[in-house]
Design a protein around this motif. Structure first.
Motif, PDB file in Angstrom:
ATOM      1  N   ALA A  99       0.863  -1.180   0.000  1.00  0.00           N
ATOM      2  CA  ALA A  99       0.000   0.000   0.000  1.00  0.00           C
ATOM      3  C   ALA A  99       0.901   1.232   0.000  1.00  0.00           C
ATOM      4  O   ALA A  99       1.505   1.583   1.009  1.00  0.00           O
ATOM      5  CB  ALA A  99      -0.904  -0.003   1.235  1.00  0.00           C
ATOM      6  N   GLU A 100       1.000   1.897  -1.137  1.00  0.00           N
ATOM      7  CA  GLU A 100       1.926   3.016  -1.323  1.00  0.00           C
ATOM      8  C   GLU A 100       1.394   3.896  -2.443  1.00  0.00           C
ATOM      9  O   GLU A 100       1.045   3.398  -3.518  1.00  0.00           O
ATOM     10  CB  GLU A 100       3.319   2.479  -1.660  1.00  0.00           C
ATOM     11  N   ASP A 101       1.293   5.215  -2.203  1.00  0.00           N
ATOM     12  CA  ASP A 101       0.714   6.098  -3.203  1.00  0.00           C
ATOM     13  C   ASP A 101       1.742   6.712  -4.142  1.00  0.00           C
ATOM     14  O   ASP A 101       1.389   7.216  -5.203  1.00  0.00           O
ATOM     15  CB  ASP A 101      -0.099   7.208  -2.535  1.00  0.00           C
ATOM     16  N   GLY A 102       3.032   6.686  -3.790  1.00  0.00           N
ATOM     17  CA  GLY A 102       4.061   7.282  -4.636  1.00  0.00           C
ATOM     18  C   GLY A 102       4.493   6.351  -5.754  1.00  0.00           C
ATOM     19  O   GLY A 102       4.971   5.247  -5.480  1.00  0.00           O
ATOM     20  N   PRO A 103       4.353   6.751  -7.017  1.00  0.00           N
ATOM     21  CA  PRO A 103       4.724   5.878  -8.141  1.00  0.00           C
ATOM     22  C   PRO A 103       6.175   5.396  -8.085  1.00  0.00           C
ATOM     23  O   PRO A 103       6.462   4.236  -8.385  1.00  0.00           O
ATOM     24  CB  PRO A 103       4.476   6.767  -9.372  1.00  0.00           C
ATOM     25  N   ASN A 117       8.141   5.046  -5.408  1.00  0.00           N
ATOM     26  CA  ASN A 117       8.275   4.062  -4.332  1.00  0.00           C
ATOM     27  C   ASN A 117       7.585   2.752  -4.706  1.00  0.00           C
ATOM     28  O   ASN A 117       8.071   1.672  -4.372  1.00  0.00           O
ATOM     29  CB  ASN A 117       7.690   4.604  -3.030  1.00  0.00           C
ATOM     30  N   GLN A 118       6.453   2.844  -5.384  1.00  0.00           N
ATOM     31  CA  GLN A 118       5.767   1.635  -5.842  1.00  0.00           C
ATOM     32  C   GLN A 118       6.684   0.793  -6.715  1.00  0.00           C
ATOM     33  O   GLN A 118       6.846  -0.418  -6.502  1.00  0.00           O
ATOM     34  CB  GLN A 118       4.520   2.001  -6.652  1.00  0.00           C
ATOM     35  N   ARG A 119       7.303   1.436  -7.702  1.00  0.00           N
ATOM     36  CA  ARG A 119       8.161   0.717  -8.634  1.00  0.00           C
ATOM     37  C   ARG A 119       9.375   0.121  -7.937  1.00  0.00           C
ATOM     38  O   ARG A 119       9.726  -1.045  -8.160  1.00  0.00           O
ATOM     39  CB  ARG A 119       8.600   1.646  -9.774  1.00  0.00           C
ATOM     40  N   PHE A 120      10.027   0.925  -7.086  1.00  0.00           N
ATOM     41  CA  PHE A 120      11.250   0.463  -6.437  1.00  0.00           C
ATOM     42  C   PHE A 120      10.975  -0.686  -5.466  1.00  0.00           C
ATOM     43  O   PHE A 120      11.617  -1.732  -5.526  1.00  0.00           O
ATOM     44  CB  PHE A 120      11.923   1.622  -5.692  1.00  0.00           C
ATOM     45  N   ILE A 121      10.009  -0.487  -4.565  1.00  0.00           N
ATOM     46  CA  ILE A 121       9.745  -1.509  -3.550  1.00  0.00           C
ATOM     47  C   ILE A 121       9.211  -2.782  -4.199  1.00  0.00           C
ATOM     48  O   ILE A 121       9.605  -3.889  -3.830  1.00  0.00           O
ATOM     49  CB  ILE A 121       8.754  -0.976  -2.495  1.00  0.00           C
ATOM     50  N   ALA A 122       8.324  -2.631  -5.174  1.00  0.00           N
ATOM     51  CA  ALA A 122       7.785  -3.811  -5.856  1.00  0.00           C
ATOM     52  C   ALA A 122       8.896  -4.577  -6.564  1.00  0.00           C
ATOM     53  O   ALA A 122       8.942  -5.814  -6.539  1.00  0.00           O
ATOM     54  CB  ALA A 122       6.708  -3.401  -6.855  1.00  0.00           C
ATOM     55  N   PHE A 123       9.808  -3.852  -7.203  1.00  0.00           N
ATOM     56  CA  PHE A 123      10.932  -4.497  -7.891  1.00  0.00           C
ATOM     57  C   PHE A 123      11.787  -5.292  -6.909  1.00  0.00           C
ATOM     58  O   PHE A 123      12.154  -6.442  -7.162  1.00  0.00           O
ATOM     59  CB  PHE A 123      11.787  -3.441  -8.594  1.00  0.00           C
ATOM     60  N   VAL A 124      12.113  -4.673  -5.767  1.00  0.00           N
ATOM     61  CA  VAL A 124      12.942  -5.327  -4.754  1.00  0.00           C
ATOM     62  C   VAL A 124      12.255  -6.593  -4.228  1.00  0.00           C
ATOM     63  O   VAL A 124      12.888  -7.645  -4.082  1.00  0.00           O
ATOM     64  CB  VAL A 124      13.238  -4.354  -3.595  1.00  0.00           C
ATOM     65  N   LEU A 125      10.958  -6.501  -3.953  1.00  0.00           N
ATOM     66  CA  LEU A 125      10.220  -7.641  -3.413  1.00  0.00           C
ATOM     67  C   LEU A 125      10.095  -8.773  -4.435  1.00  0.00           C
ATOM     68  O   LEU A 125      10.262  -9.947  -4.103  1.00  0.00           O
ATOM     69  CB  LEU A 125       8.828  -7.196  -2.957  1.00  0.00           C
TER      70      LEU A 125
END
Length: 236
Positions: free
Chosen positions: A112-116, A118-126
């Motif tokens: 759950a993250e509204d910043g595009p 941060n969405q891309r970075f965290i999703a990529f890492v996970l």
């Protein structure tokens, strides 16, 4: 910088440059953010001996002006196109630097993250670590996704919950989930590092927290710990 957005009244303008302050501080506000950007901008401008001003009309938009004294500009080249300012860096030749061991895990993660960005970075890492990631751009969507997953018999192993989001913030989304009996791990993502802020996350129902800016290894270590607790068979 001029925009044609929602604009502000005089009372709202008075709150703009206060640290951790939002013009709309309700949990259901439309826009996210931590309330630090303009405060930092003002301090940087003043540190350079300049000033920052804002003129706004409610319902029509705002204009922000920054004025600084750059000093003598003799011999300083001026650019006509922003592309001229780009610096092309040569690839690093250091191949001996230590690369930390990769943390791997499996599991379904709700981010759950509204910043595009941060969405891309965290999703990529996970995803690189082996996780299946579902995105939610605000707290209301996160709540709906989490409850729907439970109803389908496939609850998320971990929820990563940004605490500063529009529509419904992370605090309220977490409280509502706990009120509905949701028992899965919820990890707060927060730029607020003070002990009182961390306690606020715990009081809302979070099990753990990760600071922003995100430290990749720490985030993966924290998520791996909680996914392991969810996937360990429990005694009858």
């Amino acid at each position: 910088i001029t925009d044609t957005g929602i604009g502000m009244n005089e009372e709202q303008i008075g709150k703009l440059f206060q640290a951790f302050s939002q013009v709309d501080s309700s949990s259901k506000r439309k826009f996210g953010g931590t309330g630090l950007g303009l405060c930092i901008s003002k301090r940087l401008t003043e540190a350079m001996g300049g000033k920052i001003e804002v003129h706004s009309t409610l319902g029509k938009g705002s204009t922000f002006s920054v004025t600084i004294d750059p000093g003598a500009l003799d011999g300083i080249p001026m650019i006509q196109n922003a592309q001229e300012a780009l610096i092309v860096r040569s690839p690093t030749t250091n191949t001996t630097s230590a690369i930390p061991d990769e943390i791997k895990f499996s599991g379904r993660i709700l981010l759950a993250e509204d910043g595009p960005d941060n969405q891309r970075f965290i999703a990529f890492v996970l995803k690189k670590a082996g996780a299946e990631v579902t995105l939610a751009e605000n707290g209301q969507i996160a709540y709906d996704e989490a409850m729907a997953a439970v109803a389908q018999g496939r609850p998320f192993d971990v929820i990563l919950m940004d605490m500063q989001m529009p529509v419904l913030d992370g605090y309220e989304a977490t409280r509502q989930l706990r009120e509905q009996g949701y028992s899965g791990p919820i990890i707060a993502l927060t730029a607020h590092a003070m002990a009182t802020d961390r306690q606020k996350c715990i009081d809302a129902g979070c099990d753990d927290f990760a600071n922003k800016p995100i430290d990749r290894q720490k985030l993966l270590s924290t998520v791996a710990q909680w996914t392991a607790t969810q996937q360990t068979p429990q005694p009858a």
